[in-house]
Scaffold this motif. Structure first.
Motif, mmCIF file in Angstrom:
data_model
loop_
_atom_site.group_PDB
_atom_site.id
_atom_site.type_symbol
_atom_site.label_atom_id
_atom_site.label_comp_id
_atom_site.label_asym_id
_atom_site.label_seq_id
_atom_site.Cartn_x
_atom_site.Cartn_y
_atom_site.Cartn_z
ATOM 1 N N GLU A 402 19.936 55.649 25.442
ATOM 2 C CA GLU A 402 20.786 54.982 24.454
ATOM 3 C C GLU A 402 19.994 54.001 23.592
ATOM 4 O O GLU A 402 20.186 53.929 22.375
ATOM 5 C CB GLU A 402 21.926 54.238 25.158
ATOM 6 N N ARG A 405 18.136 55.772 20.930
ATOM 7 C CA ARG A 405 19.061 56.220 19.876
ATOM 8 C C ARG A 405 19.371 55.075 18.913
ATOM 9 O O ARG A 405 19.385 55.255 17.689
ATOM 10 C CB ARG A 405 20.358 56.759 20.496
ATOM 11 N N GLN A 406 19.609 53.901 19.459
ATOM 12 C CA GLN A 406 19.921 52.736 18.613
ATOM 13 C C GLN A 406 18.759 52.409 17.681
ATOM 14 O O GLN A 406 18.952 52.162 16.485
ATOM 15 C CB GLN A 406 20.243 51.523 19.493
ATOM 16 N N ASP A 432 28.453 58.061 17.078
ATOM 17 C CA ASP A 432 29.439 58.046 18.165
ATOM 18 C C ASP A 432 30.343 59.269 18.094
ATOM 19 O O ASP A 432 30.705 59.862 19.117
ATOM 20 C CB ASP A 432 30.279 56.767 18.107
#
Length: 665
Positions: A402, A405-406, A432
């Motif tokens: 995650e 990804r950010q 999302d």
């Protein structure tokens, strides 16, 4: 047969860190090494190698063993072939007498490996000596390949007639093994076999440890109507979707650089090696697969992908990029100037120029994708711009972590802000949505697989169904060996004769549920009675499954760091009182034994009647009473201190296990 002393010579000579390092990128950790497990897919290293014991263990999937079992597992061979492989590697002479394999499949694999090795030498010899190979030698000379690079990569020539078949069978290699290796094919006329590769320049394909597993043959007469390359078919030792060309030559350099360069062709790899660029591999003429990425991940996390500029090359690059992202690699891409491939570029400008060009032009996948869209005019109209940005977000959505990804979404925001004039919030909202769609698709696919007429109905609680025990790609989690059973064996191995006496007085073999640990216990007891050596070293050097069991039993998943202990001056001991540790392990051992016995008697009760039924009911009652008693009593009370142990020796036990017999001074 290979003697025990010869086996021990091989075991002592073979460096388990070096052998495992052929397949796993290892990092020093305390007195051992850790890395990503080669037996299952994982993102966090849980695979440990302990060179002092000569064993490995994965705390994720439970696999463990010694240097022999590792070679057997990685190369799919039996114990005799693993011995021979390691002996060859370390220059140890072993007898030529026939050694039986474990089974027919193992013998077949070993026969196929032998046939492939023979073929590699045969092709190389014919490249050097055969008059008909002059065109192959001329081709290599035009390529600029010198003798050393030809020898290093084992290049060869396949004669036009079926000479390999004739010479191999004359040397005693059965046609069956040649056919299984796809070196020969059955004649359409049904009258024997013919060579698979004829009048071609030969490229051997190696596994990471350097064994020949397949071949690619290139045509030499460009005017001839035939496929440019003929590749080995899938065999019992060759799965093209899990093979990367050149990795056996490149793995150490990939580790050193932390980066692998992926090219398309065999000659790209060879030319770059000749010009000093050695962290380079090719995908063996196939579209990149997750299996190939998993191999590369063992050696480095970063991949630089170079594909041809034609449409097929570009599509292959995009597919490969997404697969690498999904497997957790850091992906960079690079295009060479028009009309150039790695082979031609390096020959023309040299290795240093290539590396300089790579430093300036290799781009992370987000930057590369946006720049590519700009060059192609796909950032001009609102519709094309939206599609291009969404395409990058779909690639980002494949990244498993995650946080990564950010970071990439924020990077995409910076790269596209001039087109969007907004914040990164909208990008996260789309991401999302993509992630939710993917989750929904996985759910439906899973439901479809389970929705056949005979599919079991899952047990559900509310809207949730239990997750499967294993979500990896390779295999389900094996049943774990009971911790208290492993502790019993650990204590016996660690503390010797008096501990074995104490445990043997209170534990019988039928107390063990795990069959392997039961056999281990029996072996210790027999060796104890015969006054033979009982130690970690002894069992690490024994036949399968003992080395693997030693790794499973003796290695701990979490331990206090040695550096921390030195810094703080503290010393944490696992067994402050081994005698007490044994008691607290024997209690659950006995309890579970009685519970199994009660279940067995209860099952028998369903099948009998009359007097026998009454006897079984009484037995169940007695068993339950004993179970209840054990549950209520402490381990210290349950097991009496043995007579040969003095209480003053055990109350503050902090060192070597040196309890004295009564009467000893």
């Amino acid at each position: 047969m290979i003697t025990d002393s010869k086996k021990e010579e091989i075991r002592e000579t073979a460096d388990i860190v070096e052998i495992v390092g052929d397949y796993v990128k290892l990092k020093k950790s305390g007195t051992g090494f850790v890395g990503l497990c080669p037996f299952h897919n994982e993102k966090t290293p849980s695979f440990h190698v302990t060179p002092s014991m000569g064993i490995y263990k994965c705390f994720g999937c439970g696999e463990s063993g010694d240097v022999f079992s590792f070679v057997m597992a990685m190369e799919g061979v039996g114990f005799p072939e693993a011995l021979k492989s390691l002996a060859d590697r370390y220059g140890i002479d072993i007898p030529d007498e026939h050694v039986d394999g474990d089974d027919e499949r193992t013998k077949k694999r070993e026969g196929v490996y032998h046939a492939l090795k023979y073929a590699g030498l045969f092709f190389y010899r014919h490249l050097k000596e055969n008059e008909d190979a002059a065109k192959a030698r001329d081709y290599l000379k035009r390529r600029g390949y010198d003798h050393s690079i030809i020898k290093k990569f084992g290049l060869g020539y396949a004669p036009a007639n079926s000479q390999l078949l004739k010479e191999a069978t004359r040397e005693g290699i059965p046609e069956e093994y040649l056919a299984e290796a796809d070196l020969v094919k059955p004649s359409n006329r049904g009258d024997g076999f013919y060579d698979t590769f004829r009048d071609r320049l030969m490229f051997p394909i190696f596994n990471p440890s350097g064994k020949v597993i397949a071949f690619a043959g290139r045509i030499l007469d460009e005017d001839k109507k035939a496929a440019k390359y003929v590749n080995s078919s899938q065999t019992i030792v060759y799965n093209k979707s899990e093979v990367v060309y050149g990795v056996n030559f490149s793995k150490n350099e990939i580790r050193k650089e932390g980066e692998v360069i992926l090219v398309e062709g065999y000659t790209d790899v060879i030319t770059m090696h000749q010009h000093g660029i050695k962290n380079v591999v090719a995908s063996s003429g196939t579209s990149l697969t997750s299996g190939q990425i998993n191999i590369l991940q063992r050696y480095g996390k970063r991949i630089v992908m170079i594909y041809d500029a034609d449409s097929a090359g570009q599509k292959a690059m995009e597919r490969g990029m997404n697969i690498a992202l999904e497997e957790g690699m850091e992906v960079f891409l690079m295009e060479l100037p028009d009309g150039e491939d790695p082979d031609s570029f390096v020959k023309q400008f040299g290795g240093e120029s290539f590396l300089d060009y790579k430093r300036k032009h290799a781009e992370d996948f987000v930057t590369f994708s946006i720049h590519k869209a700009e060059k192609e005019g796909r950032m001009e109209s609102p519709g094309d711009r939206t599609a291009a940005i969404r395409s990058v977000l779909e690639s980002i959505a494949l990244i498993p972590e995650e946080l990564e990804r950010q970071v990439y979404v924020q990077h995409l925001h910076q790269q596209t802000q001039k087109y969007r004039k907004g914040s990164d919030r909208e990008l996260f909202q789309v991401l999302d949505k993509i992630l939710a769609e993917k989750k929904s698709q996985r759910k439906f696919r899973k439901r479809d697989k389970q929705s056949g007429p005979n599919a079991p109905v899952p047990h559900t609680i509310g809207d949730f169904s239990p997750e499967p025990e294993w979500s990896g790609d390779s295999k389900p989690v094996p049943k774990k060996k009971p911790h208290y059973e492993k502790e019993i064996i650990r204590l016996m191995l660690s503390y010797g004769e008096k501990m074995i006496k104490f445990i043997g007085h209170n534990v019988a073999e039928d107390h063990f549920e795990d069959e392997e640990l039961k056999e281990f216990y029996n072996d210790i007891i027999v060796r104890h009675v015969n006054e033979e050596e009982i130690s970690v070293q002894h069992y690490s050097n024994r036949e399968k499954p003992y080395p693997g069991l030693v790794g499973d039993i003796m290695l701990e998943r979490y331990s206090v760091s040695e550096k921390h202990a030195k810094r703080t001056g503290s010393e944490v001991k696992r067994d402050r009182n081994p005698f007490k540790t044994a008691k607290y392990s024997m209690k659950p051992l006995r309890l579970h034994f009685l519970e199994r016995k009660r279940r067995d008697v209860t099952e028998r009760l369903k099948q009998v009647s009359g007097e026998e039924k009454s006897k079984l009911i009484k037995t169940i009652t007695k068993l339950q009473q004993e179970i209840t008693r054990i549950q209520k009593i402490s381990a210290d009370e349950l097991f009496e201190d043995p007579e040969f142990l003095k209480s003053d020796d055990t109350s503050n036990f902090t060192g070597k296990f040196e309890y004295k017999m009564k009467g000893e001074n």
